[in-house]
Design an enzyme around this catalytic site. Structure first.
Site, PDB file in Angstrom:
ATOM      1  N   SER A 117      59.231  59.872  -8.627  1.00 59.15           N
ATOM      2  CA  SER A 117      59.458  58.454  -8.320  1.00 59.15           C
ATOM      3  C   SER A 117      58.571  57.569  -9.171  1.00 59.15           C
ATOM      4  O   SER A 117      57.445  57.955  -9.533  1.00 59.15           O
ATOM      5  CB  SER A 117      59.134  58.229  -6.845  1.00 59.15           C
ATOM      6  OG  SER A 117      59.014  56.857  -6.572  1.00 59.15           O
ATOM      7  N   TYR A 141      53.024  57.928  -0.203  1.00 54.95           N
ATOM      8  CA  TYR A 141      54.304  58.428  -0.738  1.00 54.95           C
ATOM      9  C   TYR A 141      54.175  58.703  -2.243  1.00 54.95           C
ATOM     10  O   TYR A 141      54.483  59.809  -2.708  1.00 54.95           O
ATOM     11  CB  TYR A 141      55.426  57.415  -0.457  1.00 54.95           C
ATOM     12  CG  TYR A 141      56.699  57.733  -1.201  1.00 54.95           C
ATOM     13  CD1 TYR A 141      57.423  58.892  -0.922  1.00 54.95           C
ATOM     14  CD2 TYR A 141      57.167  56.884  -2.203  1.00 54.95           C
ATOM     15  CE1 TYR A 141      58.581  59.202  -1.630  1.00 54.95           C
ATOM     16  CE2 TYR A 141      58.334  57.185  -2.906  1.00 54.95           C
ATOM     17  CZ  TYR A 141      59.033  58.338  -2.618  1.00 54.95           C
ATOM     18  OH  TYR A 141      60.172  58.643  -3.319  1.00 54.95           O
ATOM     19  N   LYS A 145      54.162  62.411  -4.408  1.00 55.22           N
ATOM     20  CA  LYS A 145      55.040  62.784  -5.532  1.00 55.22           C
ATOM     21  C   LYS A 145      54.211  63.198  -6.750  1.00 55.22           C
ATOM     22  O   LYS A 145      54.555  64.145  -7.467  1.00 55.22           O
ATOM     23  CB  LYS A 145      55.950  61.599  -5.887  1.00 55.22           C
ATOM     24  CG  LYS A 145      57.012  61.305  -4.834  1.00 55.22           C
ATOM     25  CD  LYS A 145      58.073  62.397  -4.810  1.00 55.22           C
ATOM     26  CE  LYS A 145      59.077  62.222  -3.712  1.00 55.22           C
ATOM     27  NZ  LYS A 145      60.105  63.264  -3.680  1.00 55.22           N
TER      28      LYS A 145
HETATM   29  N1  LIG Z   1      66.288  56.360  -3.093  1.00 54.53           N
HETATM   30  C1  LIG Z   1      65.473  55.999  -4.067  1.00 54.53           C
HETATM   31  O1  LIG Z   1      65.533  54.857  -4.576  1.00 54.53           O
HETATM   32  C2  LIG Z   1      64.461  56.983  -4.623  1.00 54.53           C
HETATM   33  C3  LIG Z   1      63.614  56.565  -5.663  1.00 54.53           C
HETATM   34  C4  LIG Z   1      62.697  57.470  -6.166  1.00 54.53           C
HETATM   35  C5  LIG Z   1      62.633  58.782  -5.704  1.00 54.53           C
HETATM   36  N2  LIG Z   1      63.456  59.157  -4.678  1.00 54.53           N
HETATM   37  C6  LIG Z   1      63.374  60.547  -4.200  1.00 54.53           C
HETATM   38  O2  LIG Z   1      64.661  61.116  -4.263  1.00 54.53           O
HETATM   39  C7  LIG Z   1      64.845  62.082  -3.227  1.00 54.53           C
HETATM   40  C8  LIG Z   1      66.106  61.771  -2.454  1.00 54.53           C
HETATM   41  O3  LIG Z   1      66.018  60.440  -1.934  1.00 54.53           O
HETATM   42  P1  LIG Z   1      67.186  59.832  -1.031  1.00 54.53           P
HETATM   43  O4  LIG Z   1      67.110  58.353  -1.161  1.00 54.53           O
HETATM   44  O5  LIG Z   1      68.450  60.556  -1.315  1.00 54.53           O
HETATM   45  O6  LIG Z   1      66.624  60.219   0.404  1.00 54.53           O
HETATM   46  P2  LIG Z   1      67.417  60.814   1.675  1.00 54.53           P
HETATM   47  O7  LIG Z   1      66.509  60.626   2.839  1.00 54.53           O
HETATM   48  O8  LIG Z   1      68.777  60.237   1.763  1.00 54.53           O
HETATM   49  O9  LIG Z   1      67.540  62.352   1.300  1.00 54.53           O
HETATM   50  C9  LIG Z   1      66.506  63.283   1.559  1.00 54.53           C
HETATM   51  C10 LIG Z   1      67.133  64.460   2.273  1.00 54.53           C
HETATM   52  O10 LIG Z   1      66.150  65.465   2.478  1.00 54.53           O
HETATM   53  C11 LIG Z   1      66.288  65.984   3.793  1.00 54.53           C
HETATM   54  N3  LIG Z   1      64.963  66.504   4.163  1.00 54.53           N
HETATM   55  C12 LIG Z   1      63.813  65.802   4.317  1.00 54.53           C
HETATM   56  N4  LIG Z   1      62.795  66.642   4.630  1.00 54.53           N
HETATM   57  C13 LIG Z   1      63.324  67.894   4.658  1.00 54.53           C
HETATM   58  C14 LIG Z   1      62.770  69.172   4.902  1.00 54.53           C
HETATM   59  N5  LIG Z   1      61.476  69.335   5.221  1.00 54.53           N
HETATM   60  N6  LIG Z   1      63.588  70.258   4.841  1.00 54.53           N
HETATM   61  C15 LIG Z   1      64.908  70.105   4.548  1.00 54.53           C
HETATM   62  N7  LIG Z   1      65.485  68.910   4.307  1.00 54.53           N
HETATM   63  C16 LIG Z   1      64.697  67.812   4.350  1.00 54.53           C
HETATM   64  C17 LIG Z   1      66.759  64.813   4.643  1.00 54.53           C
HETATM   65  O11 LIG Z   1      67.449  65.208   5.804  1.00 54.53           O
HETATM   66  C18 LIG Z   1      67.690  64.101   3.649  1.00 54.53           C
HETATM   67  O12 LIG Z   1      69.023  64.582   3.740  1.00 54.53           O
HETATM   68  C19 LIG Z   1      63.564  62.044  -2.392  1.00 54.53           C
HETATM   69  O13 LIG Z   1      62.733  63.096  -2.821  1.00 54.53           O
HETATM   70  C20 LIG Z   1      62.946  60.693  -2.757  1.00 54.53           C
HETATM   71  O14 LIG Z   1      61.549  60.722  -2.618  1.00 54.53           O
HETATM   72  C21 LIG Z   1      64.369  58.289  -4.129  1.00 54.53           C
END
Ligand SMILES: NC(=O)c1ccc[n+]([C@@H]2O[C@H](COP(=O)([O-])OP(=O)(O)OC[C@H]3O[C@@H](n4cnc5c(N)ncnc54)[C@H](O)[C@@H]3O)[C@@H](O)[C@H]2O)c1
Length: 332
Positions: A117, A141, A145
């Site tokens: 991120s 957070y 990462k």
């Molecule tokens: N959305 C953004 O703008 C953004 C930006 C930068 C980084 N990210 C990273 O991208 C990734 C996905 O983000 P997203 O927006 O799709 O989030 P999201 O919450 O929609 O998806 C994360 C998924 O991981 C699952 N999960 C969480 N902890 C778990 C565990 N211990 N075991 C199994 N499953 C688990 C959740 O149920 C969920 O389905 C994350 O790692 C997040 O940090 C997202």
């Protein structure tokens, strides 16, 4: 064709990555604990319900599916929550990643694509942020990462486990064919919150900070379409499958949009005004976060395709407005 274990594949970005994998001839297998994910977003391969903290569950999934590589999306991902509950973030995002890497080693899986991120950069000076900028996360957070990135680099040096860390900027939009989209609970991301305010689902949208040193005083972010993030994952995966070495790259568009510009765009797309409340800045919210994008282009051959802000917003709006029965299923 490769079989890929997709942790967090029932979530927002992971589900789009599963579609991109299936569309390029690969086979996604989702592992998700459904804490934020939705069963109905798992459409392109099997779902294993389990937690990355559970080593025996991981071993069983690796043994049964024999994946060639891992895409690791599973994480908790709310900056505000991480400040109040850092233990959850370090346990899930750092401890969970370590547990997953140990399971990969035990089961002979050599490569991983990691969801990092722009939060690792903290509050950098204005100007496109390059990957070699020294990371200074300002919340648990972002720190979680960065720690996971460090662990990946040490696992490569010690065990030859290769990885690509993709530092996304702000993900937005939904699958243009309406097969996946964003449904977080609670919602913390600006585009869905603005759409909710414009359509009366919430009373108003909070604008945090109107005195930033930007052209209109609001904070500037780099919004990248979720389907573009998904194709970048396939490019990163294929780089690793070809024997490519570990790397860390930004994923953004290279252009910034202020909160006020985002509000204008949502009003244009939805055709209604966004009720808003002007609030002071939130601690740790930098004025400008925009990616330098040349490394993703030169190393992965990746360029974003969906760069029109209005298109990103209309795909997100179409997802939010999808028929009620479908939306109810997606919430499960
Ligand atoms: N959305 C953004 O703008 C953004 C930006 C930068 C980084 N990210 C990273 O991208 C990734 C996905 O983000 P997203 O927006 O799709 O989030 P999201 O919450 O929609 O998806 C994360 C998924 O991981 C699952 N999960 C969480 N902890 C778990 C565990 N211990 N075991 C199994 N499953 C688990 C959740 O149920 C969920 O389905 C994350 O790692 C997040 O940090 C997202």
């Amino acid at each position: 064709m490769a079989r890929i274990l997709v942790t967090g594949g029932a979530g927002y970005i992971g589900s789009h990555a599963c579609k991109a994998l299936a569309c390029t001839g690969h086979e996604p297998v989702v592992l998700d604990n459904l804490s934020q994910g939705h069963r109905s977003l798992v459409r392109w391969g099997p779902l294993e319900i389990g937690d990355i903290a559970d080593a025996s569950c991981l071993d069983s999934v690796f043994r049964r599916h024999r994946p060639d590589a891992v895409m690791h999306f599973a994480a908790v991902a709310s900056v505000g929550e991480s400040v109040g509950n850092p233990g959850l973030y370090y346990r899930n995002n750092v401890g969970g990643t370590l547990n997953l890497l140990d399971a990969m080693r035990r089961n002979g899986v050599p490569t991983l694509v990691f969801s990092s991120s722009c939060a690792i950069y903290g509050s950098p000076d204005a100007g496109p942020i390059r990957e070699d900028q020294s990371p200074k996360p300002v919340n648990p957070y972002g720190a979680s990462k960065l720690m996971a990135e460090r662990i990946l680099s040490d696992f490569d040096a010690a065990h030859g486990l290769r990885s690509v860390s993709l530092r996304y900027f702000n993900a937005g939009g939904a699958d243009p064919e309406g097969e996946a989209g964003e449904s977080h609970d609670p919602e913390t991301h600006a585009i869905p919150l603005l759409l909710m305010a414009a359509s009366g689902r919430v009373a108003q949208f909070d604008v945090f900070g109107t005195d930033y040193p930007t052209h209109d005083g609001s904070a500037i972010r780099d919004y990248v379409h979720v389907s573009d993030l998904a194709t970048a994952h396939v490019s990163a995966l294929e780089h690793l499958l070809r024997g490519g070495s570990s790397m860390t790259v930004n994923l953004g568009t290279g252009s910034g949009t202020s909160v006020m510009q985002l509000i204008d765009a949502v009003e244009r797309v939805v055709g209604r005004s966004v009720p808003r409340r002007l609030q002071p800045r939130r601690p740790g919210d930098p004025p400008i976060l925009v990616a330098a994008t040349d490394m993703a282009g030169s190393l992965l051959g990746w360029r974003p395709r969906f760069v029109e802000l209005d298109d990103m917003i209309s795909s997100a709006f179409a997802w939010m407005e999808r028929p009620v029965a479908e939306a109810r299923t997606a919430r499960r």
